[in-house]
Design a protein around this motif. Structure first.
Motif, PDB file in Angstrom:
ATOM      1  N   ILE A 162     -14.825  57.799 -41.556  1.00  0.00           N
ATOM      2  CA  ILE A 162     -15.779  57.747 -40.456  1.00  0.00           C
ATOM      3  C   ILE A 162     -17.155  58.117 -40.998  1.00  0.00           C
ATOM      4  CG2 ILE A 162     -16.403  58.645 -38.197  1.00  0.00           C
ATOM      5  CD1 ILE A 162     -13.873  56.970 -38.242  1.00  0.00           C
ATOM      6  N   TYR A 163     -18.109  57.254 -40.780  1.00  0.00           N
ATOM      7  CA  TYR A 163     -19.456  57.497 -41.284  1.00  0.00           C
ATOM      8  C   TYR A 163     -20.173  58.518 -40.415  1.00  0.00           C
ATOM      9  CZ  TYR A 163     -24.429  56.773 -42.092  1.00  0.00           C
ATOM     10  OH  TYR A 163     -25.765  56.969 -42.348  1.00  0.00           O
ATOM     11  N   GLU A 164     -20.745  59.507 -41.080  1.00  0.00           N
ATOM     12  CA  GLU A 164     -21.569  60.496 -40.397  1.00  0.00           C
ATOM     13  C   GLU A 164     -22.949  60.496 -41.037  1.00  0.00           C
ATOM     14  OE1 GLU A 164     -19.717  64.292 -40.448  1.00  0.00           O
ATOM     15  OE2 GLU A 164     -17.879  63.628 -39.439  1.00  0.00           O
ATOM     16  N   GLU A 165     -23.965  60.410 -40.223  1.00  0.00           N
ATOM     17  CA  GLU A 165     -25.324  60.347 -40.746  1.00  0.00           C
ATOM     18  C   GLU A 165     -25.680  61.633 -41.483  1.00  0.00           C
ATOM     19  OE1 GLU A 165     -28.260  59.301 -37.919  1.00  0.00           O
ATOM     20  OE2 GLU A 165     -27.297  57.419 -37.344  1.00  0.00           O
ATOM     21  N   GLY A 166     -26.520  61.473 -42.510  1.00  0.00           N
ATOM     22  CA  GLY A 166     -26.962  62.619 -43.284  1.00  0.00           C
ATOM     23  C   GLY A 166     -28.019  62.196 -44.286  1.00  0.00           C
ATOM     24  N   PRO A 167     -28.687  63.158 -44.914  1.00  0.00           N
ATOM     25  CA  PRO A 167     -29.752  62.843 -45.878  1.00  0.00           C
ATOM     26  C   PRO A 167     -29.185  62.522 -47.267  1.00  0.00           C
ATOM     27  CG  PRO A 167     -29.566  65.215 -45.623  1.00  0.00           C
ATOM     28  CD  PRO A 167     -28.557  64.605 -44.683  1.00  0.00           C
ATOM     29  N   TYR A 168     -28.387  61.467 -47.356  1.00  0.00           N
ATOM     30  CA  TYR A 168     -27.709  61.149 -48.607  1.00  0.00           C
ATOM     31  C   TYR A 168     -28.636  60.351 -49.529  1.00  0.00           C
ATOM     32  CZ  TYR A 168     -23.757  62.200 -45.566  1.00  0.00           C
ATOM     33  OH  TYR A 168     -22.897  62.801 -44.678  1.00  0.00           O
ATOM     34  N   ARG A 169     -28.706  60.787 -50.787  1.00  0.00           N
ATOM     35  CA  ARG A 169     -29.518  60.066 -51.771  1.00  0.00           C
ATOM     36  C   ARG A 169     -28.762  58.873 -52.351  1.00  0.00           C
ATOM     37  NH1 ARG A 169     -30.674  64.726 -55.830  1.00  0.00           N
ATOM     38  NH2 ARG A 169     -31.311  62.966 -57.126  1.00  0.00           N
ATOM     39  N   TRP A 170     -27.434  59.000 -52.501  1.00  0.00           N
ATOM     40  CA  TRP A 170     -26.624  57.924 -53.068  1.00  0.00           C
ATOM     41  C   TRP A 170     -25.444  57.657 -52.135  1.00  0.00           C
ATOM     42  CZ3 TRP A 170     -25.785  61.898 -57.432  1.00  0.00           C
ATOM     43  CH2 TRP A 170     -26.999  62.213 -58.037  1.00  0.00           C
ATOM     44  N   ILE A 171     -25.186  56.402 -51.846  1.00  0.00           N
ATOM     45  CA  ILE A 171     -24.085  56.029 -50.965  1.00  0.00           C
ATOM     46  C   ILE A 171     -23.292  54.897 -51.606  1.00  0.00           C
ATOM     47  CG2 ILE A 171     -23.423  55.090 -48.712  1.00  0.00           C
ATOM     48  CD1 ILE A 171     -25.848  56.346 -47.498  1.00  0.00           C
ATOM     49  N   SER A 172     -21.962  55.042 -51.599  1.00  0.00           N
ATOM     50  CA  SER A 172     -21.058  53.999 -52.071  1.00  0.00           C
ATOM     51  C   SER A 172     -20.112  53.640 -50.931  1.00  0.00           C
ATOM     52  CB  SER A 172     -20.261  54.488 -53.290  1.00  0.00           C
ATOM     53  OG  SER A 172     -19.187  53.617 -53.575  1.00  0.00           O
ATOM     54  N   VAL A 173     -19.997  52.334 -50.645  1.00  0.00           N
ATOM     55  CA  VAL A 173     -19.138  51.862 -49.557  1.00  0.00           C
ATOM     56  C   VAL A 173     -18.205  50.787 -50.093  1.00  0.00           C
ATOM     57  CG1 VAL A 173     -19.038  50.802 -47.277  1.00  0.00           C
ATOM     58  CG2 VAL A 173     -20.957  52.309 -47.871  1.00  0.00           C
ATOM     59  N   THR A 174     -16.916  50.981 -49.942  1.00  0.00           N
ATOM     60  CA  THR A 174     -15.924  49.940 -50.267  1.00  0.00           C
ATOM     61  C   THR A 174     -15.110  49.707 -49.009  1.00  0.00           C
ATOM     62  OG1 THR A 174     -14.408  51.632 -51.119  1.00  0.00           O
ATOM     63  CG2 THR A 174     -15.802  50.511 -52.712  1.00  0.00           C
ATOM     64  N   TRP A 175     -15.163  48.466 -48.493  1.00  0.00           N
ATOM     65  CA  TRP A 175     -14.640  48.236 -47.158  1.00  0.00           C
ATOM     66  C   TRP A 175     -13.923  46.892 -47.074  1.00  0.00           C
ATOM     67  CZ3 TRP A 175     -17.447  52.214 -44.429  1.00  0.00           C
ATOM     68  CH2 TRP A 175     -16.846  52.589 -43.229  1.00  0.00           C
ATOM     69  N   ARG A 176     -12.856  46.873 -46.296  1.00  0.00           N
ATOM     70  CA  ARG A 176     -12.167  45.611 -46.008  1.00  0.00           C
ATOM     71  C   ARG A 176     -12.591  45.031 -44.659  1.00  0.00           C
ATOM     72  NH1 ARG A 176      -7.630  48.295 -48.457  1.00  0.00           N
ATOM     73  NH2 ARG A 176      -6.898  48.982 -46.413  1.00  0.00           N
TER      74      ARG A 176
END
Length: 441
Positions: A222-236
């Motif tokens: 579950i995605y939660e918003e935040g001050p992320y500098r790097w994001i990796s998403v692997t999704w079907r």
């Protein structure tokens, strides 16, 4: 030193490998006589994972120990390791009385980051070119590589981790005139070897802490918003479970959809707030090639596309391609996007330093390079889908590339082979084989 030099010459003459060379007995005897009457503790930074009997060198330890001396040593100094099973090292030990290791799963996030800071400080200390570098920068480089190892490079089936040094500069972790030299030094030092399941446990715990700079999202997360500098998403799934746009603070974003003959489309407005985005890698995605949604990213320096396809839309908006002005690295993997390598678009890429093309038309673009991409340093074209046109003369395409230091691809190998066969009288009158291959630039 004369004795050592003479022994080295003899070993070289007899073809002895360095690992098979024996210690100089006379030198070992002098060391032993010097140390036999003192009590000491020896600290030994062992770069491998094999035990060494220092007694053979004359040091009164191991079987030569008569005064209960001790040695403290480390293993695998050449890499940063994270493993469940330490028995592979332990079973090699003969003279070691006590084998200690850290169960990294028992560490808190702050303790784990503390270990990285200590490791960073030691790396900086033994590299003179880094003495004025803040160790925190090196900690970020270590975390960045772990972040990629965690899931993305496995899901995308491509070794994006090999681009680490490019990511560090394009993400602005490392900046300044010495960025390339610092990256090269860091790249030699940072070499993670990790068990996948253990790495997942450690980074999952790390992501629970507020100071963690990255977010890794996989199916069912579950995605939660935040001050992320790097994001990796692997999704079907096509829906990103609440992620409508990339957070404004994000500097690196990696997205891999499930492999499919009909790649999934990026959400509209996905890059609306990505003014700080420096690294973007998309795998198995569909978007409008005529007007991609990321073209307004003004700080984009690394663009990697793998198996992406054109999602043609009605009324494409041909706005200014701001992302090309800032671009440093363009990596196209099995993505037939001819427009981005057109003469018009290349004229906008005044800062591109590296161009990688794999699995698509490649050598046909070389003719466009003359008087363009003047800052190009590395060119790599492999597995092209179209046959090389032997009548095409490309030598002049690189004469104006003063910064060029590497060209890699199958066509040069073909021309070298053609030149050799021509000299042997087997090519005929094609004209290509009679010319010598391009000189290294």
């Amino acid at each position: 030193m004369a004795i050592l030099d003479k022994q080295d010459e003899d070993d070289d003459f007899h073809g002895h490998d360095e690992s098979l060379r024996h210690e100089i007995d006379s030198v070992s005897q002098v060391i032993y006589r010097t140390m036999r009457d003192i009590t000491f503790v020896m600290i030994f930074l062992n770069g491998g994972d094999d035990e060494i009997d220092v007694g053979l060198m004359g040091i009164p330890l191991g079987r030569y120990d008569s005064k209960n001396n001790r040695v403290i040593w480390t293993f695998n100094r050449s890499c940063l390791s994270m493993h469940h099973d330490h028995s592979e090292v332990a079973k090699k030990l003969t003279y070691t009385q006590l084998f200690c290791y850290c169960d990294i799963k028992l560490l808190t996030s702050s303790q784990f980051l503390g270990l990285l800071h200590q490791q960073a400080a030691s790396i900086v200390a033994r590299n003179p070119c880094m003495l004025d570098i803040n160790p925190t920068i090196l900690v970020d480089c270590c975390l960045y590589e772990l972040f990629l190892h965690y899931d993305f490079h496995t899901a995308s089936k491509f070794d994006w981790v090999s681009h680490d040094s490019n990511y560090w500069t394009c993400d602005a972790i490392i900046q300044g005139d010495r960025a390339r030299d610092i990256c090269n030094a860091f790249y030699r030092e940072i070499n993670w070897k990790c068990d996948a399941s253990l790495l997942e446990d450690v980074l999952t715990e790390c992501m629970k802490q507020l100071e963690c700079p990255f977010l890794v999202i996989k199916d069912d997360d579950i995605y939660e918003e935040g001050p992320y500098r790097w994001i990796s998403v692997t999704w079907r799934n096509t829906e990103l479970l609440g992620m409508q746009t990339i957070p404004a603070m994000t500097k690196s974003f990696f997205l891999a959809f499930e492999r499919s003959d009909h790649p999934q489309t990026l959400p509209n407005g996905f890059f609306e707030h990505s003014s700080k985005l420096g690294v973007l890698v998309l795998c198995w995605c569909a978007f409008s090639f005529a007007s991609p949604s990321f073209l307004k990213c003004p700080r984009l320096r690394f663009l990697g596309l793998d198996h992406c396809t054109d999602k043609k839309t009605i009324g494409d908006n041909h706005t200014e391609w701001l992302c090309l002005y800032s671009l440093w690295v363009l990596d196209l993997q099995y993505t037939n996007w001819n427009e981005i390598l057109s003469e018009e678009k290349m004229d906008l890429m005044t800062n591109v330093k590296e161009l990688n093309i794999e699995g698509v038309m490649g050598w046909q673009y070389i003719a466009h390079l003359q008087c363009r991409l003047l800052n190009l340093q590395r060119l790599r074209i492999i597995k092209p889908t179209c046959q090389w046109e032997t009548s095409q003369d490309v030598d002049n395409s690189f004469t104006d590339k003063a910064s060029m230091d590497a060209i890699r691809g199958c066509a040069w190998q073909w021309r070298e082979e053609a030149s050799r066969r021509d000299r042997e009288g087997r090519v005929g009158r094609s004209g290509v084989g009679r010319r010598s291959p391009p000189r290294p630039l």
